[in-house]
Scaffold this motif. Structure first.
Motif, PDB file in Angstrom:
ATOM      1  N   SER A 100      20.427 -23.005 -56.392  1.00  0.00           N
ATOM      2  CA  SER A 100      19.974 -22.629 -55.045  1.00  0.00           C
ATOM      3  C   SER A 100      18.472 -22.404 -54.973  1.00  0.00           C
ATOM      4  O   SER A 100      17.839 -22.683 -53.970  1.00  0.00           O
ATOM      5  CB  SER A 100      20.710 -21.388 -54.567  1.00  0.00           C
ATOM      6  OG  SER A 100      20.339 -20.294 -55.365  1.00  0.00           O
ATOM      7  N   LYS A 101      17.889 -21.946 -56.067  1.00  0.00           N
ATOM      8  CA  LYS A 101      16.450 -21.704 -56.090  1.00  0.00           C
ATOM      9  C   LYS A 101      15.687 -22.978 -55.720  1.00  0.00           C
ATOM     10  O   LYS A 101      14.849 -22.985 -54.831  1.00  0.00           O
ATOM     11  CB  LYS A 101      16.055 -21.231 -57.473  1.00  0.00           C
ATOM     12  CG  LYS A 101      14.618 -20.827 -57.560  1.00  0.00           C
ATOM     13  CD  LYS A 101      14.242 -20.448 -58.973  1.00  0.00           C
ATOM     14  CE  LYS A 101      12.733 -20.490 -59.106  1.00  0.00           C
ATOM     15  NZ  LYS A 101      12.330 -20.651 -60.490  1.00  0.00           N
TER      16      LYS A 101
ATOM     17  N   GLN B 141       6.822  -4.388 -52.258  1.00  0.00           N
ATOM     18  CA  GLN B 141       6.433  -5.757 -51.910  1.00  0.00           C
ATOM     19  C   GLN B 141       6.279  -5.890 -50.402  1.00  0.00           C
ATOM     20  O   GLN B 141       7.059  -6.574 -49.761  1.00  0.00           O
ATOM     21  CB  GLN B 141       7.519  -6.738 -52.360  1.00  0.00           C
ATOM     22  CG  GLN B 141       7.232  -7.338 -53.703  1.00  0.00           C
ATOM     23  CD  GLN B 141       8.004  -8.621 -53.877  1.00  0.00           C
ATOM     24  OE1 GLN B 141       9.057  -8.806 -53.272  1.00  0.00           O
ATOM     25  NE2 GLN B 141       7.488  -9.520 -54.684  1.00  0.00           N
TER      26      GLN B 141
ATOM     27  N   SER C   2       0.157  -6.709 -40.142  1.00  0.00           N
ATOM     28  CA  SER C   2      -0.794  -5.612 -40.145  1.00  0.00           C
ATOM     29  C   SER C   2      -0.331  -4.494 -39.215  1.00  0.00           C
ATOM     30  O   SER C   2      -0.496  -3.326 -39.499  1.00  0.00           O
ATOM     31  CB  SER C   2      -2.168  -6.121 -39.728  1.00  0.00           C
ATOM     32  OG  SER C   2      -2.047  -6.837 -38.516  1.00  0.00           O
TER      33      SER C   2
ATOM     34  N   ILE D 243      16.752 -24.513 -51.923  1.00  0.00           N
ATOM     35  CA  ILE D 243      16.169 -23.986 -50.687  1.00  0.00           C
ATOM     36  C   ILE D 243      14.655 -24.057 -50.729  1.00  0.00           C
ATOM     37  O   ILE D 243      14.024 -24.467 -49.768  1.00  0.00           O
ATOM     38  CB  ILE D 243      16.663 -22.555 -50.426  1.00  0.00           C
ATOM     39  CG1 ILE D 243      18.150 -22.610 -50.106  1.00  0.00           C
ATOM     40  CG2 ILE D 243      15.908 -21.939 -49.275  1.00  0.00           C
ATOM     41  CD1 ILE D 243      18.797 -21.275 -49.941  1.00  0.00           C
ATOM     42  N   GLU D 244      14.071 -23.705 -51.861  1.00  0.00           N
ATOM     43  CA  GLU D 244      12.610 -23.737 -51.930  1.00  0.00           C
ATOM     44  C   GLU D 244      12.125 -25.186 -51.960  1.00  0.00           C
ATOM     45  O   GLU D 244      11.034 -25.490 -51.532  1.00  0.00           O
ATOM     46  CB  GLU D 244      12.103 -23.006 -53.175  1.00  0.00           C
ATOM     47  CG  GLU D 244      12.755 -21.657 -53.442  1.00  0.00           C
ATOM     48  CD  GLU D 244      12.573 -20.653 -52.328  1.00  0.00           C
ATOM     49  OE1 GLU D 244      11.497 -20.684 -51.702  1.00  0.00           O
ATOM     50  OE2 GLU D 244      13.488 -19.873 -52.059  1.00  0.00           O
TER      51      GLU D 244
ATOM     52  N   LEU E 102      21.929  -6.481 -40.738  1.00  0.00           N
ATOM     53  CA  LEU E 102      22.258  -7.725 -40.045  1.00  0.00           C
ATOM     54  C   LEU E 102      22.580  -8.827 -41.057  1.00  0.00           C
ATOM     55  O   LEU E 102      23.567  -9.556 -40.929  1.00  0.00           O
ATOM     56  CB  LEU E 102      21.079  -8.122 -39.162  1.00  0.00           C
ATOM     57  CG  LEU E 102      21.338  -9.105 -38.028  1.00  0.00           C
ATOM     58  CD1 LEU E 102      22.401  -8.561 -37.097  1.00  0.00           C
ATOM     59  CD2 LEU E 102      20.046  -9.346 -37.251  1.00  0.00           C
ATOM     60  N   LEU E 103      21.727  -8.914 -42.099  1.00  0.00           N
ATOM     61  CA  LEU E 103      21.937  -9.924 -43.132  1.00  0.00           C
ATOM     62  C   LEU E 103      23.266  -9.713 -43.847  1.00  0.00           C
ATOM     63  O   LEU E 103      24.018 -10.661 -44.088  1.00  0.00           O
ATOM     64  CB  LEU E 103      20.792  -9.893 -44.150  1.00  0.00           C
ATOM     65  CG  LEU E 103      19.475 -10.507 -43.711  1.00  0.00           C
ATOM     66  CD1 LEU E 103      18.379 -10.190 -44.715  1.00  0.00           C
ATOM     67  CD2 LEU E 103      19.621 -12.015 -43.558  1.00  0.00           C
ATOM     68  N   ALA E 104      23.549  -8.449 -44.166  1.00  0.00           N
ATOM     69  CA  ALA E 104      24.793  -8.146 -44.880  1.00  0.00           C
ATOM     70  C   ALA E 104      25.997  -8.502 -44.019  1.00  0.00           C
ATOM     71  O   ALA E 104      26.964  -9.118 -44.491  1.00  0.00           O
ATOM     72  CB  ALA E 104      24.824  -6.676 -45.264  1.00  0.00           C
TER      73      ALA E 104
ATOM     74  N   ILE F 210      13.291  -2.886 -41.399  1.00  0.00           N
ATOM     75  CA  ILE F 210      13.819  -3.471 -42.634  1.00  0.00           C
ATOM     76  C   ILE F 210      15.290  -3.132 -42.806  1.00  0.00           C
ATOM     77  O   ILE F 210      16.108  -3.985 -43.149  1.00  0.00           O
ATOM     78  CB  ILE F 210      12.989  -3.002 -43.850  1.00  0.00           C
ATOM     79  CG1 ILE F 210      11.625  -3.685 -43.813  1.00  0.00           C
ATOM     80  CG2 ILE F 210      13.700  -3.305 -45.151  1.00  0.00           C
ATOM     81  CD1 ILE F 210      10.627  -3.114 -44.794  1.00  0.00           C
TER      82      ILE F 210
ATOM     83  N   VAL G 159       4.845  -7.735 -48.512  1.00  0.00           N
ATOM     84  CA  VAL G 159       4.113  -8.970 -48.242  1.00  0.00           C
ATOM     85  C   VAL G 159       4.307  -9.451 -46.816  1.00  0.00           C
ATOM     86  O   VAL G 159       3.368  -9.878 -46.155  1.00  0.00           O
ATOM     87  CB  VAL G 159       4.576 -10.084 -49.203  1.00  0.00           C
ATOM     88  CG1 VAL G 159       3.545 -11.188 -49.255  1.00  0.00           C
ATOM     89  CG2 VAL G 159       4.809  -9.501 -50.585  1.00  0.00           C
ATOM     90  N   ALA G 160       5.574  -9.367 -46.362  1.00  0.00           N
ATOM     91  CA  ALA G 160       5.859  -9.955 -45.061  1.00  0.00           C
ATOM     92  C   ALA G 160       5.423  -9.054 -43.917  1.00  0.00           C
ATOM     93  O   ALA G 160       5.276  -9.518 -42.789  1.00  0.00           O
ATOM     94  CB  ALA G 160       7.343 -10.231 -44.933  1.00  0.00           C
TER      95      ALA G 160
ATOM     96  N   SER H 243      12.459  -0.366 -52.539  1.00  0.00           N
ATOM     97  CA  SER H 243      12.056  -1.573 -53.241  1.00  0.00           C
ATOM     98  C   SER H 243      11.226  -2.473 -52.325  1.00  0.00           C
ATOM     99  O   SER H 243      10.354  -3.186 -52.778  1.00  0.00           O
ATOM    100  CB  SER H 243      13.280  -2.336 -53.749  1.00  0.00           C
ATOM    101  OG  SER H 243      14.130  -2.631 -52.665  1.00  0.00           O
TER     102      SER H 243
ATOM    103  N   ARG I 131      17.345  -5.163 -40.521  1.00  0.00           N
ATOM    104  CA  ARG I 131      17.446  -6.542 -41.003  1.00  0.00           C
ATOM    105  C   ARG I 131      18.437  -6.670 -42.143  1.00  0.00           C
ATOM    106  O   ARG I 131      19.213  -7.615 -42.186  1.00  0.00           O
ATOM    107  CB  ARG I 131      16.074  -7.039 -41.439  1.00  0.00           C
ATOM    108  CG  ARG I 131      15.428  -7.867 -40.340  1.00  0.00           C
ATOM    109  CD  ARG I 131      14.223  -8.559 -40.848  1.00  0.00           C
ATOM    110  NE  ARG I 131      13.031  -7.842 -40.421  1.00  0.00           N
ATOM    111  CZ  ARG I 131      11.811  -8.194 -40.766  1.00  0.00           C
ATOM    112  NH1 ARG I 131      11.620  -9.218 -41.576  1.00  0.00           N
ATOM    113  NH2 ARG I 131      10.777  -7.528 -40.325  1.00  0.00           N
ATOM    114  N   TYR I 132      18.402  -5.715 -43.055  1.00  0.00           N
ATOM    115  CA  TYR I 132      19.359  -5.761 -44.169  1.00  0.00           C
ATOM    116  C   TYR I 132      20.787  -5.649 -43.661  1.00  0.00           C
ATOM    117  O   TYR I 132      21.678  -6.354 -44.128  1.00  0.00           O
ATOM    118  CB  TYR I 132      19.072  -4.645 -45.181  1.00  0.00           C
ATOM    119  CG  TYR I 132      18.081  -5.046 -46.238  1.00  0.00           C
ATOM    120  CD1 TYR I 132      18.320  -6.155 -47.048  1.00  0.00           C
ATOM    121  CD2 TYR I 132      16.912  -4.326 -46.434  1.00  0.00           C
ATOM    122  CE1 TYR I 132      17.420  -6.539 -48.013  1.00  0.00           C
ATOM    123  CE2 TYR I 132      15.993  -4.697 -47.407  1.00  0.00           C
ATOM    124  CZ  TYR I 132      16.251  -5.812 -48.199  1.00  0.00           C
ATOM    125  OH  TYR I 132      15.359  -6.186 -49.151  1.00  0.00           O
TER     126      TYR I 132
END
Lengths: 301, 330
Positions: A286-287, A8, A14, A290-291, A33-35, A27, A10-11, A4, A30-31
């Motif tokens: 939360s949307k 995307q 290059s 935080i944004e 670590l985040l979890a 990635i 995006v982040a 997935s 990172r997932y």
């Protein structure tokens, strides 16, 4: 997850796009670590929530269990019907009600008065404006503890002890709200307002019909922050509210703790009554929360 | 505002009338703040200052309080408990501010990506900041029990909330120091446990501020840096940190104000114990003013509050200068 993320990219910088294999490893790490961190952050809530369904023996058992052996709801029932001889009726629903209406009153007043003042600082020219604005920022640096106790002296002279006035009147308008909303109003294109102003809308009309509707995200962010602040406030209600009937939930809980020092399950249920409404509110909004901060001036420029 | 200044210049008289009208509107809009803050912020401050020079008790029934000059201030400076509380607050400030700032930056950097579902992780990781400090205290009261989850998870047997042992003692003993002054022995184990709890709940609050700031850093800075070969930790050090400097200042100052005023946790969990190692200045001020355990002394409390405020203001001024001058990442 990795698949997935591919949809995307995006982040990805290059450099990473040139080496997709290592990007996937990055990635994945990172997932993981985040979890792991999320689990760590949420663990106290999960353990406490599960703890509220345990028996007194199990909640104190060692080694501790995570999932209750037998799910019991009687702790919740007991806390909900907590009462003391001096006061008629159940206290917990009363505390929930007190916290809720107090937070609502605070938020509604602050939304109006802070946005009104913030609009003036952002958009209206008047002598001494910058000086007053600086004084407002400086007043935020004064530790609350300094005015709290003398406030007690002052409010007791006014006969305000054991009433809600000290929790409402001084908080009708707060510096942080003026600062935050003024930053936002500054970012609204002037042309929009000028057109309305020239059309004869007047200052208040321009503020009310143009500036306010345009700043809904900032107003909402501010409202949630202030609701949370009022709901969680401890020291001021502790000082000014003495009768158990009038207490807010945070103060009631600490009062409750002294009444039931050894009843851990009850304390955990009380903590849940306090935390769950805020968690739900936060998850729903939360949307925006935080944004919303990034363009509301909290970023500190 | 713009309408009266930038727009086509009307005749002189009309313009000044307009300006006056503008000013009047401005004052009307800020009048609620001027009234409320005039009474409840600035008025109260003046009042505190006044009562700190009198002998007012918290019973408030007496005739006008007598003026006693600097007596309360001198007494506060000689009060052993006040010194103890300031030492405790100092350790709390140094350790908590450091860890919460660094932790918040690292967490914000980790969350500042566009991975799928990142919003879900942001929400989860923010959650420790949502609950009130009282609720968090009650939850940790349970987790920190001698026969609780934390001891079980760590395989230890420590009474986290009732242990006055100092955490620096073992280190000092390595160097052969056996009985140094209390200050150098560091915070107690209980005080450290409360610090860990506080760091846990404040990291997400400050993380939000850093996250917002990170989203405002222009991407081309990183592109330029990556052409020069600076990616990963180097980009973080040379671009991210310098760009975050204003927010770092803000967070450190807010953290300082917050840590020096710590009250809730010590009030709910330990009431200043064991052996006064969690006695905080605000807890002491609260106790002295309202006479918890002693006679109420509002004036003495006010004097201590002003000394505390002076310390906080002084430290924030020093920090501000230091952080703004420091060449982060250069």
């Amino acid at each position: 997850m990795a698949v997935s993320a591919k949809q995307q990219p995006v982040a990805a910088t290059s450099a990473r796009e040139e080496r997709p294999a290592s990007a996937y490893i990055g990635i994945t790490i990172r997932y993981l670590l985040l979890a792991l961190l999320s689990l760590f952050a949420f663990t106290p809530f999960i353990l406490s929530f599960l703890g509220t369904f345990k028996t007194a023996a199990e909640v104190n058992a060692f080694p501790p269990t995570i999932v209750p052996e037998q799910w019991r709801v009687d702790n919740w029932v007991r806390v909900w019907s907590f009462s003391i001889p001096a006061v008629q009726g159940r206290l917990l629903p009363r505390w929930l009600f007190n916290s809720t209406w107090l937070a609502l009153v605070n938020v509604i007043a602050q939304l109006f008065f802070c946005s009104l003042a913030a609009y003036a600082f952002a958009r209206i020219r008047f002598p001494g404006r910058d000086l007053i604005f600086t004084a407002i920022i400086a007043s935020m640096a004064i530790p609350a503890a300094v005015t709290l106790i003398p406030g007690y002296v002052f409010y007791s002279r006014l006969g305000w002890i054991n009433t809600y006035w000290p929790l409402i009147v001084p908080k009708l308008i707060v510096p942080v709200g003026i600062l935050m909303l003024a930053q936002f109003f500054r970012s609204i294109p002037k042309e929009l307002e000028e057109a309305a102003y020239i059309d004869g809308l007047g200052r208040f009309g321009t503020y009310w019909n143009i500036a306010l509707p345009l700043s809904k995200p900032a107003l909402l962010t501010f409202a949630i922050l202030q609701f949370q602040g009022s709901w969680n406030d401890f020291v001021a209600p502790l000082l000014f509210l003495q009768s158990p009937k009038l207490m807010t939930l945070t103060v009631g809980m600490s009062f409750f703790r002294y009444q039931y020092t050894n009843d851990l399950t009850a304390i955990l249920v009380g903590a849940m009554f306090n935390a769950i409404p805020m968690l739900i509110l936060f998850f729903i909004f939360s949307k925006y929360y935080i944004e919303g901060t990034s363009y509301s001036g909290l970023a500190g420029q | 505002m713009a309408a009266s200044t930038n727009a086509a210049t009307p005749p002189q008289r009309r313009s000044s009338t307009l300006a006056r009208q503008e000013a009047l509107t401005g004052y009307l809009f800020i009048a609620p703040y001027l009234i409320i803050a005039g009474i409840f912020t600035y008025g109260l401050l003046a009042y505190v200052f006044y009562i700190s020079f009198t002998d007012l008790t918290a019973s408030f029934a007496q005739k006008p309080p007598a003026f006693v000059g600097l007596r309360n201030y001198i007494r506060a400076l000689n009060e052993p408990d006040f010194r103890v509380s300031l030492t405790n607050a100092f350790w709390y400030f140094v350790i908590v501010t450091t860890f919460q700032t660094i932790g918040a930056i690292l967490l914000a950097v980790l969350l500042n990506t566009r991975l799928q579902g990142i919003r879900f992780f942001r929400t989860l990781l923010y959650s420790p900041s949502v609950a009130s400090s009282v609720v968090i205290s009650l939850i940790f009261f349970w987790l920190y029990q001698r026969r609780g989850f934390i001891n079980y998870a760590l395989g230890t047997d420590i009474a986290w909330l009732r242990n006055a042992d100092r955490i620096f003692d073992p280190i000092l003993q390595v160097f052969g120091v056996t009985s140094p002054p209390n200050f150098f022995r560091g915070p107690s184990i209980t005080w450290t446990a409360l610090m860990v709890m506080n760091i846990f709940t404040t990291i997400p609050t400050f993380m939000i501020m850093f996250l917002a700031a990170l989203q405002d850093i222009p991407g081309h800075l990183y592109e330029a840096a990556s052409i020069d070969g600076a990616t990963g930790p180097r980009a973080f050090w040379y671009i991210t940190l310098p760009m975050l400097r204003p927010v770092i200042t803000l967070v450190v100052i807010l953290g300082t104000i917050g840590t020096f005023q710590v009250f809730d946790q010590a009030y709910v969990l330990t009431e200043g114990g064991p052996l006064k190692t969690t006695l905080t200045p605000t807890l002491l001020i609260y106790q002295k003013t309202l006479g918890k355990g002693t006679q109420p002394e509002a004036s003495f409390g006010a004097a201590m509050a002003f000394i505390l405020a002076a310390i906080i203001v002084l430290i924030t001024i020093i920090q501000r200068r230091y952080i703004e001058r420091a060449n982060l990442g250069e």
